[in-house]
Design an enzyme around this catalytic site. Structure first.
Site, PDB file in Angstrom:
ATOM      1  N   ASP A  27       0.865  -1.194   0.039  1.00 20.26           N
ATOM      2  CA  ASP A  27       0.009  -0.070   0.051  1.00 20.26           C
ATOM      3  C   ASP A  27       0.788   1.289   0.008  1.00 20.26           C
ATOM      4  O   ASP A  27       1.781   1.450   0.836  1.00 20.26           O
ATOM      5  CB  ASP A  27      -0.905   0.163   1.332  1.00 20.26           C
ATOM      6  CG  ASP A  27      -2.202  -1.108   1.198  1.00 20.26           C
ATOM      7  OD1 ASP A  27      -2.291  -1.574  -0.055  1.00 20.26           O
ATOM      8  OD2 ASP A  27      -2.918  -1.200   2.119  1.00 20.26           O
ATOM      9  N   GLY A  37      -3.389  -5.215   1.008  1.00 21.81           N
ATOM     10  CA  GLY A  37      -4.127  -6.332   0.541  1.00 21.81           C
ATOM     11  C   GLY A  37      -5.139  -6.724   1.171  1.00 21.81           C
ATOM     12  O   GLY A  37      -5.065  -7.024   2.428  1.00 21.81           O
ATOM     13  N   GLY A  67      -6.282  -9.645   1.450  1.00 25.49           N
ATOM     14  CA  GLY A  67      -5.997 -11.079   1.851  1.00 25.49           C
ATOM     15  C   GLY A  67      -5.163 -10.778   3.090  1.00 25.49           C
ATOM     16  O   GLY A  67      -5.219 -11.709   4.272  1.00 25.49           O
ATOM     17  N   THR A  71     -22.205  -4.187   6.528  1.00 20.85           N
ATOM     18  CA  THR A  71     -21.652  -2.979   7.419  1.00 20.85           C
ATOM     19  C   THR A  71     -22.410  -1.923   6.861  1.00 20.85           C
ATOM     20  O   THR A  71     -22.464  -1.699   5.603  1.00 20.85           O
ATOM     21  CB  THR A  71     -20.084  -3.269   7.324  1.00 20.85           C
ATOM     22  OG1 THR A  71     -19.815  -3.038   6.243  1.00 20.85           O
ATOM     23  CG2 THR A  71     -19.759  -4.482   8.198  1.00 20.85           C
ATOM     24  N   ASP A 111      -7.516   7.088   9.104  1.00 21.08           N
ATOM     25  CA  ASP A 111      -7.463   6.461   7.973  1.00 21.08           C
ATOM     26  C   ASP A 111      -8.643   5.320   8.017  1.00 21.08           C
ATOM     27  O   ASP A 111      -8.448   4.457   8.778  1.00 21.08           O
ATOM     28  CB  ASP A 111      -6.098   5.713   7.970  1.00 21.08           C
ATOM     29  CG  ASP A 111      -5.871   5.217   6.763  1.00 21.08           C
ATOM     30  OD1 ASP A 111      -6.653   4.902   5.867  1.00 21.08           O
ATOM     31  OD2 ASP A 111      -4.564   4.900   6.236  1.00 21.08           O
ATOM     32  N   GLY A 167     -13.103  -2.449   6.970  1.00 22.33           N
ATOM     33  CA  GLY A 167     -13.622  -3.689   6.739  1.00 22.33           C
ATOM     34  C   GLY A 167     -13.045  -4.934   6.848  1.00 22.33           C
ATOM     35  O   GLY A 167     -13.646  -5.840   7.177  1.00 22.33           O
ATOM     36  N   ASP A 168     -11.978  -4.917   6.428  1.00 17.54           N
ATOM     37  CA  ASP A 168     -11.001  -6.250   6.788  1.00 17.54           C
ATOM     38  C   ASP A 168     -10.974  -6.751   8.227  1.00 17.54           C
ATOM     39  O   ASP A 168     -10.997  -7.668   8.577  1.00 17.54           O
ATOM     40  CB  ASP A 168      -9.575  -5.983   5.958  1.00 17.54           C
ATOM     41  CG  ASP A 168      -9.601  -5.785   4.500  1.00 17.54           C
ATOM     42  OD1 ASP A 168     -10.632  -6.210   4.070  1.00 17.54           O
ATOM     43  OD2 ASP A 168      -9.040  -4.908   4.220  1.00 17.54           O
ATOM     44  N   GLY A 222      -2.714   3.601   8.248  1.00 14.65           N
ATOM     45  CA  GLY A 222      -2.263   2.057   7.807  1.00 14.65           C
ATOM     46  C   GLY A 222      -3.243   1.167   7.765  1.00 14.65           C
ATOM     47  O   GLY A 222      -4.567   1.265   8.137  1.00 14.65           O
TER      48      GLY A 222
HETATM   49  O1  RIB Z   1      -9.277  -3.322   2.139  1.00 17.64           O
HETATM   50  C1  RIB Z   1      -8.032  -2.525   2.159  1.00 17.64           C
HETATM   51  C2  RIB Z   1      -7.251  -2.873   1.111  1.00 17.64           C
HETATM   52  O2  RIB Z   1      -7.748  -2.548  -0.136  1.00 17.64           O
HETATM   53  C3  RIB Z   1      -5.995  -2.075   1.317  1.00 17.64           C
HETATM   54  O3  RIB Z   1      -4.844  -2.728   2.077  1.00 17.64           O
HETATM   55  C4  RIB Z   1      -5.355  -2.243  -0.204  1.00 17.64           C
HETATM   56  O4  RIB Z   1      -4.246  -2.974  -0.596  1.00 17.64           O
HETATM   57  C5  RIB Z   1      -6.648  -2.834  -1.081  1.00 17.64           C
HETATM   58  O5  RIB Z   1      -6.512  -4.310  -1.287  1.00 17.64           O
END
Ligand code: RIB
Length: 297
Positions: A12, A38, A40, A210, A236, A241-242, A277
């Site tokens: 990123d 990412g 994943g 969400t 940020d 979501g991850d 981040g």
């Molecule tokens: O969900 C956030 C992610 O989406 C970021 O880290 C970016 O790399 C994209 O994959």
């Protein structure tokens, strides 16, 4: 509990801006940082921080050791990640002072995953209790079908949205977890309850939607639970979501009530957005518990 997170590995590149630029506009950036990212990688870390044993699966290029070394240092099993030729995926992320962002995604090595890799992965980890997927890699459809054939439950975070997402075999998805705009785009509906009804008809399993600062909803058809979001000062929102995904699904798989799972996931993502981040800022389970006990006093 062993979870396979099959997904994207991105570097990123984060640019802090005074506001998000208009088309054709040139803006000076106030800060530039490089982060692990990412979907994943972020989700792998979120499951790990929540308490799962995590097998991170995916593909990086010649510049991808940065990501796999970082995962290993954070106690995530990255030994199955394929190292290929060419560039690792990367994302250019523009962040405004209120934490909102926009991104340009370069798929790179993420798009070189093959069915043969998926088969090897599932053969090696037949005892996994979930295969988690998003939509930034090749072979998502194949992996959904192969996981079901192997008898392993599946979770899909259909993100980022593209028209091709509509073609996925949703009847193979046990947990569908997505945000409001993804839900609207997939179903063509506007109201969250209509979105959920349509998604429940599409997939055989449970839907978690969400809604940003309006909270989140869990629905299995019979049961529907919603919880409000926690109000924080976001700097940020990348990775929120991850973080939510990893915490929410881990809790549900451990047998927590949908309300507890949504609350923990909301708390984890509320903490995550207060730091710049993505993967590097996902809180530990202890931090999440402390946050919840402070907020619920
Ligand atoms: O969900 C956030 C992610 O989406 C970021 O880290 C970016 O790399 C994209 O994959």
């Amino acid at each position: 509990m062993k979870i396979i997170v099959f997904g994207s590995f991105n570097i990123d590149k984060v640019y802090s801006l005074p506001y998000l630029p208009e088309r054709g506009e040139t803006l000076y950036c106030q800060k530039y940082e490089v982060h692990v990212g990412g979907k994943g990688v972020n989700q792998a870390l979120a499951f790990r921080k929540a308490g799962a044993e995590v097998i991170a699966a995916g593909r990086v290029g010649e510049d991808g050791d940065y990501l796999t070394d970082w995962l290993k240092a954070n106690d995530v099993n990255a030994s199955f990640v394929e190292h290929g030729e060419g560039y690792t995926g990367h994302t250019i992320i523009e962040v405004a002072p209120d934490g909102q962002n926009q991104m340009i995604l370069f798929g790179g090595a993420n798009l070189g995953i093959t069915p043969e890799y998926c088969d090897r992965l599932l053969d090696a980890h037949r005892d996994a209790e979930l295969v988690m997927m998003q939509y930034e890699t090749s072979c998502v459809e194949y992996m959904l079908e192969a996981s079901k054939k192997a008898g392993i439950p599946t979770a899909l975070n259909p993100s980022p949205y593209t028209e091709k997402l509509k073609e996925l075999p949703y009847d193979m998805v046990d947990y569908l977890i997505l945000n409001e705009s993804e839900g609207k785009n997939i179903t063509g509906k506007n109201d969250p309850s209509d979105v959920i009804d349509s998604l429940l008809k599409l997939c055989g399993g449970k839907v978690i939607l969400t809604l940003g600062d309006k909270g989140s909803i869990y629905s299995s058809g019979d049961i529907s639970v919603s919880v409000p979001a926690f109000s924080v000062n976001a700097v940020d929102t990348t990775g929120a979501g991850d973080t939510f995904t990893g915490y929410c699904l881990y809790e549900l798989l451990c047998g927590a009530s949908p309300e507890t799972a949504l609350k923990k996931a909301s708390a984890a993502s509320a903490i995550e957005v207060t730091r710049p981040g993505a993967a590097e800022t996902i809180p530990s389970a202890d931090e999440v518990d402390e946050f919840l006990s402070r907020r619920e006093k």
